[in-house]
Motif scaffolding. Structure first.
Motif, PDB file in Angstrom:
ATOM      1  N   ALA A  42       3.794 -56.214  -9.257  1.00 20.23           N
ATOM      2  CA  ALA A  42       3.958 -56.276 -10.714  1.00 20.23           C
ATOM      3  C   ALA A  42       5.326 -55.668 -10.991  1.00 20.23           C
ATOM      4  O   ALA A  42       5.459 -54.446 -11.102  1.00 20.23           O
ATOM      5  N   ASP A  43       6.348 -56.535 -11.036  1.00 24.11           N
ATOM      6  CA  ASP A  43       7.734 -56.067 -11.075  1.00 24.11           C
ATOM      7  C   ASP A  43       8.032 -55.185 -12.288  1.00 24.11           C
ATOM      8  O   ASP A  43       8.668 -54.145 -12.153  1.00 24.11           O
ATOM      9  N   ARG A  47       4.926 -51.768  -9.499  1.00 26.64           N
ATOM     10  CA  ARG A  47       3.748 -51.439  -8.694  1.00 26.64           C
ATOM     11  C   ARG A  47       3.473 -52.549  -7.683  1.00 26.64           C
ATOM     12  O   ARG A  47       3.374 -53.715  -8.049  1.00 26.64           O
ATOM     13  N   ALA A  48       3.340 -52.173  -6.418  1.00 25.43           N
ATOM     14  CA  ALA A  48       2.983 -53.121  -5.364  1.00 25.43           C
ATOM     15  C   ALA A  48       1.650 -52.700  -4.763  1.00 25.43           C
ATOM     16  O   ALA A  48       1.440 -51.516  -4.484  1.00 25.43           O
ATOM     17  N   VAL A  49       0.746 -53.670  -4.596  1.00 25.68           N
ATOM     18  CA  VAL A  49      -0.552 -53.416  -3.983  1.00 25.68           C
ATOM     19  C   VAL A  49      -0.597 -54.221  -2.685  1.00 25.68           C
ATOM     20  O   VAL A  49      -0.374 -55.438  -2.700  1.00 25.68           O
ATOM     21  N   LEU A  50      -0.869 -53.550  -1.572  1.00 19.80           N
ATOM     22  CA  LEU A  50      -0.784 -54.174  -0.256  1.00 19.80           C
ATOM     23  C   LEU A  50      -2.061 -53.947   0.530  1.00 19.80           C
ATOM     24  O   LEU A  50      -2.684 -52.887   0.422  1.00 19.80           O
ATOM     25  N   GLU A  51      -2.423 -54.930   1.368  1.00 12.91           N
ATOM     26  CA  GLU A  51      -3.611 -54.811   2.219  1.00 12.91           C
ATOM     27  C   GLU A  51      -3.348 -55.482   3.560  1.00 12.91           C
ATOM     28  O   GLU A  51      -2.527 -56.380   3.664  1.00 12.91           O
ATOM     29  N   GLY A  52      -4.088 -55.061   4.548  1.00  9.75           N
ATOM     30  CA  GLY A  52      -4.041 -55.722   5.851  1.00  9.75           C
ATOM     31  C   GLY A  52      -2.877 -55.291   6.720  1.00  9.75           C
ATOM     32  O   GLY A  52      -1.815 -55.897   6.681  1.00  9.75           O
ATOM     33  N   VAL A  69      -0.751 -48.562  -2.133  1.00  7.64           N
ATOM     34  CA  VAL A  69      -0.199 -48.847  -3.449  1.00  7.64           C
ATOM     35  C   VAL A  69       1.115 -48.085  -3.545  1.00  7.64           C
ATOM     36  O   VAL A  69       1.145 -46.866  -3.331  1.00  7.64           O
ATOM     37  N   ILE A  70       2.188 -48.808  -3.840  1.00 11.84           N
ATOM     38  CA  ILE A  70       3.509 -48.201  -4.005  1.00 11.84           C
ATOM     39  C   ILE A  70       3.875 -48.293  -5.472  1.00 11.84           C
ATOM     40  O   ILE A  70       3.826 -49.376  -6.069  1.00 11.84           O
ATOM     41  N   GLN A  71       4.237 -47.176  -6.055  1.00 16.57           N
ATOM     42  CA  GLN A  71       4.618 -47.135  -7.466  1.00 16.57           C
ATOM     43  C   GLN A  71       6.057 -46.653  -7.562  1.00 16.57           C
ATOM     44  O   GLN A  71       6.366 -45.539  -7.135  1.00 16.57           O
ATOM     45  N   LYS A  72       6.931 -47.503  -8.100  1.00 18.67           N
ATOM     46  CA  LYS A  72       8.323 -47.105  -8.291  1.00 18.67           C
ATOM     47  C   LYS A  72       8.430 -46.321  -9.591  1.00 18.67           C
ATOM     48  O   LYS A  72       7.923 -46.738 -10.631  1.00 18.67           O
TER      49      LYS A  72
END
Length: 178
Positions: A42-43, A47-52, A69-72
Motif C-alpha cells: 500500500a504505497d 505498508r508492505a505485507v509479505l508471506e512465504g 509487515v514493513i511500515q515506512k
C-alpha cells in the motif's frame, strides 16, 4: 522479587563483560531488499505485507521469517514486525566486533531507534556470549540488552533466563628472546 533482582544482576554482569560494539552504521543508509512468496504494498500508506519465506536484507542486516509487515515512517525509517518458526536476525557489528545473531518466534525492529524486541524462545549471540529467555530486547545503537524469563512449564522449562559470558582473552605473549 528475588528472581527479578537476580536477573537484573546477571544482566548487569553481561553488560560489563560484553565488548563494546555497535551495529554496522552504514546499514541504515542502504536500500532494503525484500524477497517473499507473495506480498502486497500500500504505497500511500507505506505498508508492505509479505508471506512465504520472507527474506529482508539491508547492508549486513538480514531477517528471515514466515511473514512480515514493513511500515515506512514519515522520516524514511522503517519498522518491521516479523513472525516465524523461528524468525532469524543477523547483523555485523561495526569494526572487528563480529556478528550479532538472534532468533525468536516474533521480532519487532525499528530502524530509527535501533530497538529490537525478540519474543518467544528468544536467543541472542554476540561473539561467544549468549543470552536466552522468553523476551530479549536490545538496542543496536547503544548495545543495551535486557532479558525476561517466562513461566515454568510442565516439560521441564524453568522459565529462567540463561547467559553464557566468556572471559576476556588475554593477548598472546611473544616468546622470550635468548
Amino acid at each position: 522479587m528475588l528472581r527479578r533482582n537476580l536477573s537484573t544482576l546477571c544482566l548487569g554482569a553481561f553488560l560489563l563483560l560484553a565488548p563494546q560494539a555497535r551495529a554496522e552504521l552504514a546499514d541504515s543508509e542502504k536500500p532494503m531488499l525484500v524477497e517473499a512468496g507473495r506480498g502486497g504494498l500500500a504505497d500511500k500508506a507505506g505498508r508492505a505485507v509479505l508471506e512465504g519465506g520472507v527474506k529482508m536484507t539491508q547492508g549486513t542486516l538480514s531477517v528471515d521469517a514466515d511473514q512480515a509487515v514493513i511500515q515506512k515512517q514519515a522520516d524514511g525509517e522503517q519498522t518491521v514486525h516479523a513472525e516465524g518458526r523461528p524468525v532469524k536476525f543477523r547483523q555485523r557489528m561495526e569494526g572487528q566486533q563480529g556478528w550479532l545473531d538472534a532468533r525468536a518466534a516474533k521480532l519487532d525492529y525499528d530502524s530509527g531507534s535501533g530497538n529490537v524486541k525478540l519474543v518467544g524462545n528468544a536467543w541472542l549471540k554476540h561473539g561467544e556470549d549468549e543470552i536466552s529467555g522468553s523476551v530479549i530486547t536490545y538496542n543496536t545503537h547503544t548495545e543495551i540488552y535486557s532479558a525476561e524469563g517466562g513461566p515454568a512449564t510442565a516439560n521441564g522449562e524453568t522459565g529462567r533466563i540463561k547467559m553464557i559470558i566468556q572471559p576476556k582473552k588475554k593477548p598472546a605473549e611473544s616468546p622470550a628472546k635468548p
